[in-house]
Design a protein around this motif. Structure first.
Motif, short mmCIF file in Angstrom:
data_model
loop_
_atom_site.label_atom_id
_atom_site.label_comp_id
_atom_site.label_asym_id
_atom_site.label_seq_id
_atom_site.Cartn_x
_atom_site.Cartn_y
_atom_site.Cartn_z
N ARG A 208 3.44 5.26 -5.34
CA ARG A 208 3.42 6.23 -5.71
C ARG A 208 2.83 6.38 -6.71
NH1 ARG A 208 8.87 6.01 -3.09
NH2 ARG A 208 8.84 6.31 -0.97
N ILE A 209 3.10 6.12 -8.01
CA ILE A 209 2.45 6.51 -8.81
C ILE A 209 1.08 6.09 -9.49
CG2 ILE A 209 2.85 5.71 -11.59
CD1 ILE A 209 5.21 4.49 -10.73
N LYS A 210 0.52 6.99 -9.72
CA LYS A 210 -1.03 7.32 -9.51
C LYS A 210 -2.49 6.77 -10.50
CE LYS A 210 -0.90 9.70 -4.98
NZ LYS A 210 -0.72 8.52 -4.53
N GLN A 211 -0.71 6.05 -12.56
CA GLN A 211 -1.69 6.02 -13.19
C GLN A 211 -2.17 4.37 -13.33
OE1 GLN A 211 1.10 8.37 -13.44
NE2 GLN A 211 0.04 10.55 -14.56
N SER A 212 -3.03 4.12 -13.40
CA SER A 212 -3.70 2.56 -13.60
C SER A 212 -2.88 2.04 -15.13
CB SER A 212 -5.06 2.98 -14.49
OG SER A 212 -4.95 1.46 -15.13
N ILE B 193 0.95 -1.50 0.16
CA ILE B 193 -0.12 0.11 0.08
C ILE B 193 0.43 1.38 -0.44
CG2 ILE B 193 -1.93 1.72 1.51
CD1 ILE B 193 -2.35 -1.59 3.20
N SER B 194 0.26 2.19 -0.33
CA SER B 194 1.49 3.54 -0.77
C SER B 194 1.56 4.13 0.44
CB SER B 194 0.76 4.47 -1.63
OG SER B 194 0.80 5.65 -2.11
N ASP C 14 1.91 -18.20 -18.50
CA ASP C 14 0.60 -17.59 -18.22
C ASP C 14 0.91 -16.42 -18.87
OD1 ASP C 14 -1.95 -17.98 -19.82
OD2 ASP C 14 -2.62 -17.71 -18.04
N MET C 15 2.46 -15.25 -18.19
CA MET C 15 2.16 -14.78 -17.70
C MET C 15 1.28 -13.75 -17.64
SD MET C 15 3.96 -13.36 -22.19
CE MET C 15 3.74 -11.96 -21.57
N PRO C 16 1.56 -13.86 -15.85
CA PRO C 16 0.11 -13.20 -15.42
C PRO C 16 1.11 -12.15 -14.65
CG PRO C 16 2.34 -15.21 -13.70
CD PRO C 16 2.73 -14.91 -15.70
N MET C 17 0.02 -11.32 -14.13
CA MET C 17 -0.03 -9.73 -13.20
C MET C 17 0.62 -10.14 -12.64
SD MET C 17 -3.37 -8.06 -13.84
CE MET C 17 -4.04 -7.80 -14.98
N VAL C 18 1.68 -9.69 -12.03
CA VAL C 18 3.05 -9.31 -10.84
C VAL C 18 2.34 -8.17 -10.12
CG1 VAL C 18 4.39 -10.76 -11.20
CG2 VAL C 18 5.11 -8.40 -12.03
N TYR C 19 2.54 -7.43 -10.33
CA TYR C 19 1.94 -5.74 -9.79
C TYR C 19 0.36 -5.16 -10.64
CZ TYR C 19 1.57 -1.64 -7.48
OH TYR C 19 1.84 -0.24 -7.09
N ALA C 20 -0.01 -4.94 -9.76
CA ALA C 20 -1.56 -4.02 -10.54
C ALA C 20 -1.82 -2.63 -9.42
CB ALA C 20 -2.83 -4.53 -9.99
N SER C 21 -1.83 -1.17 -9.79
CA SER C 21 -1.36 -0.37 -9.07
C SER C 21 -2.85 -0.04 -8.64
CB SER C 21 -1.36 1.10 -10.64
OG SER C 21 -2.35 1.35 -10.82
N ASP C 22 -3.01 0.75 -7.62
CA ASP C 22 -4.54 0.66 -6.82
C ASP C 22 -5.38 1.90 -8.04
OD1 ASP C 22 -3.12 0.32 -4.62
OD2 ASP C 22 -2.95 2.32 -4.08
N SER D 264 10.53 -2.69 -1.11
CA SER D 264 11.22 -0.83 -1.70
C SER D 264 10.40 -0.83 -3.14
CB SER D 264 12.82 -1.32 -2.09
OG SER D 264 13.21 -2.26 -3.02
N LEU D 265 9.68 -1.78 -4.34
CA LEU D 265 9.62 -1.62 -5.63
C LEU D 265 8.33 -0.99 -5.01
CD1 LEU D 265 10.16 -1.52 -8.06
CD2 LEU D 265 10.10 -3.50 -9.25
N TYR D 266 7.76 -1.94 -4.34
CA TYR D 266 6.29 -1.72 -4.43
C TYR D 266 6.02 0.32 -3.27
CZ TYR D 266 3.24 -6.12 -4.65
OH TYR D 266 2.67 -6.96 -5.44
N ILE D 267 7.30 0.30 -2.72
CA ILE D 267 6.70 1.31 -2.32
C ILE D 267 6.74 2.35 -3.16
CG2 ILE D 267 7.54 2.88 -0.37
CD1 ILE D 267 8.63 0.82 1.54
N SER D 268 8.08 2.38 -4.26
CA SER D 268 8.03 2.65 -4.76
C SER D 268 7.10 3.17 -6.03
CB SER D 268 9.31 2.71 -5.86
OG SER D 268 9.87 2.55 -5.03
#
Length: 346
Positions: free
Chosen positions: A249-253, A38-39, A263-271, A242-246
């Motif tokens: 901070r990015i507000k874009q989708s 979480i940011s 199957d090339m999964p998502m490993v991160y999804a922004s808020d 540390s990368l999660y925290i950075s």
């Protein structure tokens, strides 16, 4: 702020049963739990012992970063050591000067450990135990002994003399806190440095073990297991805290996809992505992006996306996607590979 509080609530509810709060509150220790995904890396749980020690209410702490307890005499080098440990996702144990709500400084043993998701090896939470350090200076001035070679037992005998053993055992935990907090009442006369005793270090280690035991048990009931050591399957990727925290901070989708995993999964999804699509983070991480497609999604555009991924080239398309509630929306999608210094796609 409401969306932030929603993420904080999901932080526990998605991985543990609702009973975990009550179980953690039954532990006598002073500790906080934070979520690096979480940011702002906020506190998502604070124990009753910590609230009593710090003087803050739970509502004043949840959602805030632990830096709120620092003050003018908090050692900056120690704070940097803690930040480095968070960045490297490793445990740490340091002596730290923090401040109560009323501004009173106090020394504590700060011991931090990590909680990892068993299915992907990602650091899901950080557990920080705070054991008040009994000032040796205060003990000497008071004519008290608090050593492990009998002095501590002698002090307990003086205080509790005729108490029954079973009553004493519960009260000793409170005695330790009272002595520690009493030692801070001298305000600015607090010692420049304070070392934790072996007894206090053992108390911190025991507290960490007890907290991890509770979290492990209540994660088993949901099937989303956690453990105290990184225990991912071979070949599974993860994103460091540390990368999660950075990224937070990015507000874009946006999302990050690992092309090297099956199957090339998502490993991160922004808020912002979660807000746009209506999904929770645990519902999308580990999944291929195709779940956003629906009956009217243009297959020609899907082929263009696949070719872009295959050739490791960037592309921008306009595609009809679907939210969790099945409502559709037009998505201006830009895909771009991330490369290392040698040009290889990460």
């Amino acid at each position: 702020m409401d969306s932030q509080l929603g993420l904080i609530e999901q932080s526990f509810n998605n991985r543990y049963t609702l009973w975990v709060h009550e179980a953690l509150d039954e532990l006598p220790d002073s500790f906080t739990i934070t979520d690096p995904s979480i940011s702002g890396h906020p506190i998502v749980f604070a124990s009753r012992g910590f609230l009593k020690m710090s003087g803050f209410s739970r509502a004043e702490i949840i959602g805030r970063n632990g830096r709120m307890f620092q003050g003018p005499r908090t050692n900056r080098r120690t704070i940097m050591e803690i930040r480095e440990a968070i960045r490297e996702e490793r445990p740490i144990e340091v002596n730290l000067l923090n401040y109560k709500k009323d501004g009173t400084p106090f020394w504590m043993l700060f011991k931090m450990s990590l909680v990892f998701g068993k299915e992907d090896g990602r650091a899901t939470h950080f557990v920080a135990v705070q054991v008040p350090i009994v000032s040796r200076k205060h003990m000497r001035n008071s004519g008290m002994s608090y050593s492990e070679d009998g002095g501590g037992s002698r002090l307990r005998e003086i205080v509790f003399g005729s108490c029954r053993r079973e009553v004493c055992s519960d009260s000793l935990l409170d005695l330790d806190r009272v002595l520690a907090l009493d030692s801070d009442d001298t305000g600015l006369e607090i010692e420049d440095s304070c070392e934790a005793s072996d007894l206090e270090k053992r108390k911190a280690a025991t507290a960490i073990d007890n907290i991890l035991s509770v979290l492990t048990h209540y994660s088993q009931l949901t099937g989303r297991l956690v453990c105290g050591k990184r225990c991912s399957l071979p070949g599974m990727g993860f994103i460091s805290s540390s990368l999660y925290i950075s990224l937070g901070r990015i507000k874009q989708s946006f999302v990050l996809i690992d092309p090297h995993l099956p199957d090339m999964p998502m490993v991160y999804a922004s808020d912002a992505f979660l807000k746009l699509t209506g999904y929770d983070r645990n519902e999308v991480v580990g999944q291929n992006c195709r779940f956003l497609n629906g009956v009217d999604t243009d297959t020609t555009v899907l082929y263009q996306i696949k070719e872009s991924i295959r050739t490791e080239q960037a592309c921008t398309v306009r595609i009809l996607n679907y939210r969790k509630d099945k409502s559709s929306f037009w998505n201006l999608l830009h895909i771009s590979p991330i490369r290392n210094a040698s040009g290889k796609v990460l």
